[in-house]
Write a protein that holds these residues in place. Sequence first.
Motif, short mmCIF file in Angstrom:
data_model
loop_
_atom_site.label_atom_id
_atom_site.label_comp_id
_atom_site.label_asym_id
_atom_site.label_seq_id
_atom_site.Cartn_x
_atom_site.Cartn_y
_atom_site.Cartn_z
N GLY A 1 2.67 -10.94 -10.66
CA GLY A 1 1.61 -9.98 -10.42
C GLY A 1 0.30 -10.60 -10.87
O GLY A 1 0.23 -11.12 -11.98
N ILE A 2 -0.70 -10.57 -9.99
CA ILE A 2 -1.97 -11.21 -10.36
C ILE A 2 -3.06 -10.13 -10.43
O ILE A 2 -3.20 -9.31 -9.52
CB ILE A 2 -2.38 -12.28 -9.32
N ILE A 3 -3.82 -10.17 -11.53
CA ILE A 3 -4.95 -9.24 -11.69
C ILE A 3 -6.22 -10.10 -11.83
O ILE A 3 -6.27 -11.01 -12.66
CB ILE A 3 -4.79 -8.36 -12.95
N PHE A 4 -7.19 -9.81 -11.00
CA PHE A 4 -8.43 -10.60 -11.01
C PHE A 4 -9.54 -9.84 -11.70
O PHE A 4 -9.52 -8.61 -11.78
CB PHE A 4 -8.86 -10.92 -9.57
N GLN A 5 -10.54 -10.60 -12.17
CA GLN A 5 -11.69 -9.96 -12.81
C GLN A 5 -12.39 -9.03 -11.83
O GLN A 5 -12.77 -7.92 -12.16
CB GLN A 5 -12.67 -11.03 -13.31
N ASP A 6 -12.54 -9.50 -10.58
CA ASP A 6 -13.21 -8.66 -9.57
C ASP A 6 -12.17 -7.83 -8.80
O ASP A 6 -12.44 -7.35 -7.70
CB ASP A 6 -14.02 -9.54 -8.61
N HIS A 7 -11.03 -7.68 -9.35
CA HIS A 7 -9.86 -6.89 -8.88
C HIS A 7 -9.43 -7.15 -7.44
O HIS A 7 -8.32 -6.86 -7.05
CB HIS A 7 -10.04 -5.39 -9.12
N ARG A 8 -10.31 -7.62 -6.59
CA ARG A 8 -9.97 -7.97 -5.19
C ARG A 8 -9.23 -6.85 -4.47
O ARG A 8 -8.20 -7.09 -3.82
CB ARG A 8 -9.15 -9.25 -5.13
N LEU A 9 -9.75 -5.66 -4.56
CA LEU A 9 -9.16 -4.56 -3.78
C LEU A 9 -9.71 -4.62 -2.36
O LEU A 9 -10.82 -5.12 -2.14
CB LEU A 9 -9.51 -3.21 -4.42
N LEU A 10 -8.94 -4.14 -1.42
CA LEU A 10 -9.40 -4.09 -0.04
C LEU A 10 -10.12 -2.76 0.16
O LEU A 10 -9.50 -1.70 0.11
CB LEU A 10 -8.21 -4.21 0.92
N ALA B 1 -5.85 -2.16 -9.53
CA ALA B 1 -5.42 -3.56 -9.45
C ALA B 1 -4.20 -3.80 -10.33
O ALA B 1 -3.29 -4.55 -9.95
CB ALA B 1 -6.57 -4.47 -9.87
N ILE B 2 -4.18 -3.14 -11.48
CA ILE B 2 -3.00 -3.27 -12.37
C ILE B 2 -1.78 -2.64 -11.69
O ILE B 2 -0.68 -3.22 -11.68
CB ILE B 2 -3.27 -2.60 -13.73
N ALA B 3 -2.00 -1.48 -11.08
CA ALA B 3 -0.89 -0.81 -10.38
C ALA B 3 -0.36 -1.70 -9.26
O ALA B 3 0.85 -1.79 -9.05
CB ALA B 3 -1.37 0.53 -9.81
N ARG B 4 -1.27 -2.35 -8.56
CA ARG B 4 -0.85 -3.26 -7.48
C ARG B 4 -0.02 -4.42 -8.04
O ARG B 4 1.00 -4.80 -7.48
CB ARG B 4 -2.07 -3.80 -6.74
N ALA B 5 -0.50 -4.96 -9.17
CA ALA B 5 0.19 -6.12 -9.75
C ALA B 5 1.58 -5.75 -10.27
O ALA B 5 2.49 -6.58 -10.26
CB ALA B 5 -0.65 -6.70 -10.89
N MET B 6 1.74 -4.52 -10.72
CA MET B 6 3.03 -4.14 -11.31
C MET B 6 3.98 -3.46 -10.31
O MET B 6 5.13 -3.18 -10.65
CB MET B 6 2.82 -3.20 -12.51
N ALA C 1 -3.41 -12.35 -15.57
CA ALA C 1 -4.63 -11.54 -15.51
C ALA C 1 -5.82 -12.44 -15.86
O ALA C 1 -5.86 -13.03 -16.93
CB ALA C 1 -4.53 -10.37 -16.50
N ASP C 2 -6.73 -12.55 -14.89
CA ASP C 2 -7.89 -13.41 -15.09
C ASP C 2 -9.09 -12.54 -15.47
O ASP C 2 -9.73 -11.96 -14.61
CB ASP C 2 -8.17 -14.19 -13.80
N GLU C 3 -9.36 -12.48 -16.75
CA GLU C 3 -10.45 -11.66 -17.30
C GLU C 3 -10.48 -10.26 -16.69
O GLU C 3 -11.48 -9.85 -16.10
CB GLU C 3 -11.79 -12.36 -17.05
N PRO C 4 -9.43 -9.50 -16.84
CA PRO C 4 -9.38 -8.18 -16.21
C PRO C 4 -10.34 -7.18 -16.85
O PRO C 4 -10.64 -6.14 -16.25
CB PRO C 4 -7.93 -7.74 -16.43
N THR C 5 -10.81 -7.49 -18.06
CA THR C 5 -11.71 -6.55 -18.74
C THR C 5 -13.15 -7.04 -18.72
O THR C 5 -14.02 -6.44 -19.33
CB THR C 5 -11.26 -6.38 -20.21
N GLY C 6 -13.37 -8.13 -17.99
CA GLY C 6 -14.69 -8.78 -18.01
C GLY C 6 -15.83 -7.88 -17.60
O GLY C 6 -16.94 -8.00 -18.13
N ASN C 7 -15.59 -6.97 -16.65
CA ASN C 7 -16.68 -6.13 -16.14
C ASN C 7 -16.61 -4.69 -16.68
O ASN C 7 -17.25 -3.81 -16.13
CB ASN C 7 -16.61 -6.07 -14.61
N LEU C 8 -15.81 -4.48 -17.72
CA LEU C 8 -15.59 -3.11 -18.18
C LEU C 8 -16.21 -2.87 -19.55
O LEU C 8 -16.36 -3.79 -20.35
CB LEU C 8 -14.08 -2.81 -18.24
#
Lengths: 297, 238
Positions: B82-91, B147-152, B161-168
């Motif tokens: 499961g991959i979580i990105f800093q910019d979450h990459r949601l569609l 994004a976390i839900a998608r990854a799990m 998880a690549d800096e998942p809290t970077g923008n929060l």
Amino acid sequence: MFRKSDNGLQERTMPRLPGGFSLPPFGLHQWLALVIVCIALWAVGLLWLGLQAGSSWTQGWRQDIRFHIYLEQADAPRLQALADKLAKVPGVAGVRIVPIEETRTWLDTWLGGSAGVARELLAALPGTIEVTPGLHGGEFLYADLADTAKAFGASINQGEAHLVQAQRVIARVESLLWFGTLIIGLAMIIIISNTLRMTLLARADEVQLMRLLGAGEWFVRMPFLLEGGLLGAGAGMFAWLLLWPPLIAVGDWLQQLNADVSGFALFLPLLLGGALVGWLGALLATTRMASENTSAA
Amino acid sequence: MIQMNRLMLRYPTGKTALSGMTMNIEKGRFAYLTGESGAGKSSLLRCLYGGVRPSSGQLTVQGVDVRSAGQSQIRKLRRDIGIIFQDHRLLFSRTVFENVALPLRVQGWKPDRLVARAEKVLEFVGLKDRLWSFPEALSGGEQQRVAIARAMSTKPSLILADEPTGNLDIGTARHVMDYLMELNRQGSTVIMATHDLHLLDTHPGDIFRLHAGALAEELHFVQGKVRAQEEESYVPEI
């Protein structure tokens, strides 16, 4: 479409497909491709309808075209001599002297049972020979038959000859039309391919994400193949609908020519043809998607 | 779970992102990758999911040798990560449901099971009621939770998880960390690149500090305290 969310803001809503999925975005590029492909298919459809009308008018569907040769004041030996001569003309498959009884029956039917009139006309009618051309009857068959008939003072039915000539022209037009359809089809494939390539660029993030999730090549390509197929089929459907106004407009004229033209016959070819060019366009567009989903450092 | 030995990564541009990284991450751990910008955290994560192939050295992730694996092996590996990105990459043109269900579709789940599974994972991150919303209607924290839900959603054994809290903000970041910690407690190995060192106080885990593409320090979390492990910095051969 929008709905109010829990926090009071307007939220976008989209019609959902079964399973909860929404339709893919349909933007300006798709509309343009739809219109262009629709017009192209409509033009192709019109040309094929025209050919259908021409073929119907010249009775191109008939396989039993025969020439009739008339000999005035014919006695049996002269008629037989002419028939023998005609049988020797290259490209002739069969020669038959039409019996007087057959002519009488036909005349009776044509005149609606006026036997007296038929008898009078029959006496004045020339002797008739029916010539069946062979499968490979050459272009000069009519001229050869006319020359042979002329030597006996007989004449040949010119209307039948013109009909055969018209059929030959229509057969050539049909070959050209197949070629034109192929070229237009290729052009439509390229148009749809370019449209989907733009869509691919716009949805690059989606493609990238699918790959990051471990999607296979066909999983990534399938939505675009479906989209291309549906776009082409939609264009084909609209093109078929647009065939009806001109068909209705010239309906009386076609009736006068006794040309039997069916718009329904083009429904499946346009629908399936559109879907095929759309699908091939999508295949072309997605072929260039790099199949490598990792890069070597 | 993850073994690497003298791992080197040089991009075609000539930039060396990793220079002789050697480390092991055991199954079930919660590992932080820390270090300054350009230290190699994101590059290392990319190597782990096969986004880039290492130039030299050895890297094994869940038994797959990433350097020599074929495309199909890489695809298989990614399906279990499961991959979580800093910019979450949601569609953004897709609903929350479609975003969360995407990994499930990739794995070939039957359509009739997707909604139930998506609801379940969204319930875990507290967003069950936003199933049919579009991401644009969600706040930054909510988007990251999606994004976390998608990854799990596929119950992966490894979460990157690549800096998942970077923008929060801090509060939202702690909530996101709570979810990741909970996933770790449920058995997933979590590897997270971060700059937010303050999170380590409240959410402890193994720390791998990177510097200039190499491992500078390794601290293992053991029952409420951090145990430092001596690390010989590997000097790449020139």
